[in-house]
Design a protein around this motif. Sequence first.
Motif, PDB file in Angstrom:
ATOM      1  N   ARG A  98       0.804  -1.230   0.000  1.00 17.00           N
ATOM      2  CA  ARG A  98       0.000   0.000   0.000  1.00 17.00           C
ATOM      3  C   ARG A  98       0.833   1.275   0.000  1.00 17.00           C
ATOM      4  NH1 ARG A  98      -2.870  -1.066   5.403  1.00 17.00           N
ATOM      5  NH2 ARG A  98      -0.840  -2.102   5.658  1.00 17.00           N
ATOM      6  N   ASN A  99       2.016   1.227   0.551  1.00 21.90           N
ATOM      7  CA  ASN A  99       2.802   2.449   0.701  1.00 21.90           C
ATOM      8  C   ASN A  99       4.015   2.476  -0.209  1.00 21.90           C
ATOM      9  OD1 ASN A  99       1.238   3.876   2.700  1.00 21.90           O
ATOM     10  ND2 ASN A  99       1.779   2.203   4.074  1.00 21.90           N
ATOM     11  N   SER A 100       3.907   1.756  -1.324  1.00 21.73           N
ATOM     12  CA  SER A 100       4.952   1.777  -2.338  1.00 21.73           C
ATOM     13  C   SER A 100       4.370   2.287  -3.651  1.00 21.73           C
ATOM     14  CB  SER A 100       5.519   0.367  -2.534  1.00 21.73           C
ATOM     15  OG  SER A 100       6.403   0.343  -3.641  1.00 21.73           O
ATOM     16  N   LEU A 101       5.187   3.029  -4.395  1.00 25.41           N
ATOM     17  CA  LEU A 101       4.783   3.501  -5.721  1.00 25.41           C
ATOM     18  C   LEU A 101       5.217   2.531  -6.811  1.00 25.41           C
ATOM     19  CD1 LEU A 101       5.662   7.313  -5.388  1.00 25.41           C
ATOM     20  CD2 LEU A 101       3.504   6.147  -4.900  1.00 25.41           C
ATOM     21  N   ASP A 102       5.866   1.439  -6.421  1.00 22.62           N
ATOM     22  CA  ASP A 102       6.379   0.465  -7.377  1.00 22.62           C
ATOM     23  C   ASP A 102       5.434  -0.720  -7.525  1.00 22.62           C
ATOM     24  OD1 ASP A 102       8.756   1.973  -7.595  1.00 22.62           O
ATOM     25  OD2 ASP A 102       9.569   0.987  -5.808  1.00 22.62           O
ATOM     26  N   PHE A 103       5.564  -1.431  -8.636  1.00 17.28           N
ATOM     27  CA  PHE A 103       4.902  -2.725  -8.846  1.00 17.28           C
ATOM     28  C   PHE A 103       3.387  -2.649  -8.670  1.00 17.28           C
ATOM     29  CE2 PHE A 103       9.286  -3.562  -7.777  1.00 17.28           C
ATOM     30  CZ  PHE A 103       9.657  -4.460  -8.769  1.00 17.28           C
ATOM     31  N   SER A 140      -3.048   5.722   1.485  1.00 16.65           N
ATOM     32  CA  SER A 140      -2.060   4.798   0.923  1.00 16.65           C
ATOM     33  C   SER A 140      -1.424   5.383  -0.342  1.00 16.65           C
ATOM     34  CB  SER A 140      -2.713   3.458   0.592  1.00 16.65           C
ATOM     35  OG  SER A 140      -3.171   2.822   1.761  1.00 16.65           O
ATOM     36  N   LYS A 141      -0.107   5.363  -0.409  1.00 21.05           N
ATOM     37  CA  LYS A 141       0.614   5.943  -1.552  1.00 21.05           C
ATOM     38  C   LYS A 141       0.259   5.251  -2.864  1.00 21.05           C
ATOM     39  CE  LYS A 141       4.657   7.447   1.113  1.00 21.05           C
ATOM     40  NZ  LYS A 141       6.131   7.284   1.295  1.00 21.05           N
ATOM     41  N   ARG A 142      -0.077   3.975  -2.797  1.00 22.88           N
ATOM     42  CA  ARG A 142      -0.357   3.183  -4.003  1.00 22.88           C
ATOM     43  C   ARG A 142      -1.494   3.780  -4.831  1.00 22.88           C
ATOM     44  NH1 ARG A 142       0.509  -2.402  -5.628  1.00 22.88           N
ATOM     45  NH2 ARG A 142      -1.353  -3.472  -6.386  1.00 22.88           N
ATOM     46  N   TYR A 143      -2.420   4.475  -4.178  1.00 23.92           N
ATOM     47  CA  TYR A 143      -3.618   4.966  -4.871  1.00 23.92           C
ATOM     48  C   TYR A 143      -3.667   6.484  -5.040  1.00 23.92           C
ATOM     49  CZ  TYR A 143      -4.759   0.423  -2.851  1.00 23.92           C
ATOM     50  OH  TYR A 143      -4.708  -0.882  -2.452  1.00 23.92           O
ATOM     51  N   LEU A 144      -2.698   7.197  -4.490  1.00 16.63           N
ATOM     52  CA  LEU A 144      -2.766   8.656  -4.543  1.00 16.63           C
ATOM     53  C   LEU A 144      -2.585   9.149  -5.978  1.00 16.63           C
ATOM     54  CD1 LEU A 144      -0.758   9.697  -1.342  1.00 16.63           C
ATOM     55  CD2 LEU A 144      -3.247   9.521  -1.658  1.00 16.63           C
ATOM     56  N   PRO A 145      -3.448  10.051  -6.440  1.00 11.22           N
ATOM     57  CA  PRO A 145      -3.341  10.543  -7.825  1.00 11.22           C
ATOM     58  C   PRO A 145      -2.115  11.422  -8.009  1.00 11.22           C
ATOM     59  CG  PRO A 145      -4.989  11.796  -6.623  1.00 11.22           C
ATOM     60  CD  PRO A 145      -4.560  10.681  -5.703  1.00 11.22           C
TER      61      PRO A 145
END
Length: 306
Positions: A98-103, A140-145
């Motif tokens: 959730r808190n990664s911008l990768d993968f 969560s960073k994964r979903y932030l626009p």
Amino acid sequence: MTALFRVIPNAANVRSTPSKANPNNIITTLNHSEVVTLVDNTNVSWFKVTFTKNNQTLDGFIFSTLLEPVLQDNVLPQINNLVVPPAVHFSSHVRSNRNSLDFRHCPLSETTMPFRDAQDATTQAQQIHQIINFLSVTTSKRYLPTQTATYCNIYAYDFCFLSKVYLPRVWWESKALLSIQQGLPVSVVYGETVRELRANDLFDWLKEWGDDYGWKRTFDLTDLQNQANTGKVAIICAKRLDTNRSGHIVAVVPETQSFQALRTGGSVIEPLQSQAGVSNKKLFNNSSRWWINPQKFREFGFWYHS
């Protein structure tokens, strides 16, 4: 001979009554070249038609100037006996969290993930809210626009993945599908045999393949919310007019004492939803009816997993 007509524009609304004055009478939207059968043309402005969409026979009214007659000989037969391709996920990765911008093309891999795995409806509905809380779409960073991208498709995928329902994040390329139809083995290779799906692609996938993976389309928002309330996974998906721009997909979640769908006269007009997108919202139920926007979307649909 049965009178058949074809849709002329990119999209044409089918309505329950012969009037454009009521935006709530839209049953569904038909795409360019979809075929309908004429029932009644007494009203020269509005033709009453019947048609099959997602294995359901429906009828309604279409503005007559949006249709053109076709010969039955020009209607292509449906292809039968297709092999349903296997569901495909890309391999998980330790940084797909959730808190990664990768993968972002990979499923979540965290050890504390909740799942919807109960047998009874009440507990399933509770587990859906546990999943929504865990995903924490607003933080969560994964979903932030970003300035150039939004991630409604990834949020919907993660929601369905944890709910143990198949919605593709990656799907087979055309050549891979041909190989599967021929019974040949196909490896999962990013960019070669599988590709990422955007919300527009998910809409097309739900129409073409959804029923093969347990998705059922409904045209009734009250039914959609009721299905979610019983612990079923439910979504709304819309395809953009400009397919170079992002469509949209949201989760429809069970109502609670604190959060309810919007109703008029007992009928749901806005389900309780959860989304990532330009604005990330854990739960919302405003009266925007965002999917009915002819300046943005060419077609929309409501689905739940049966």
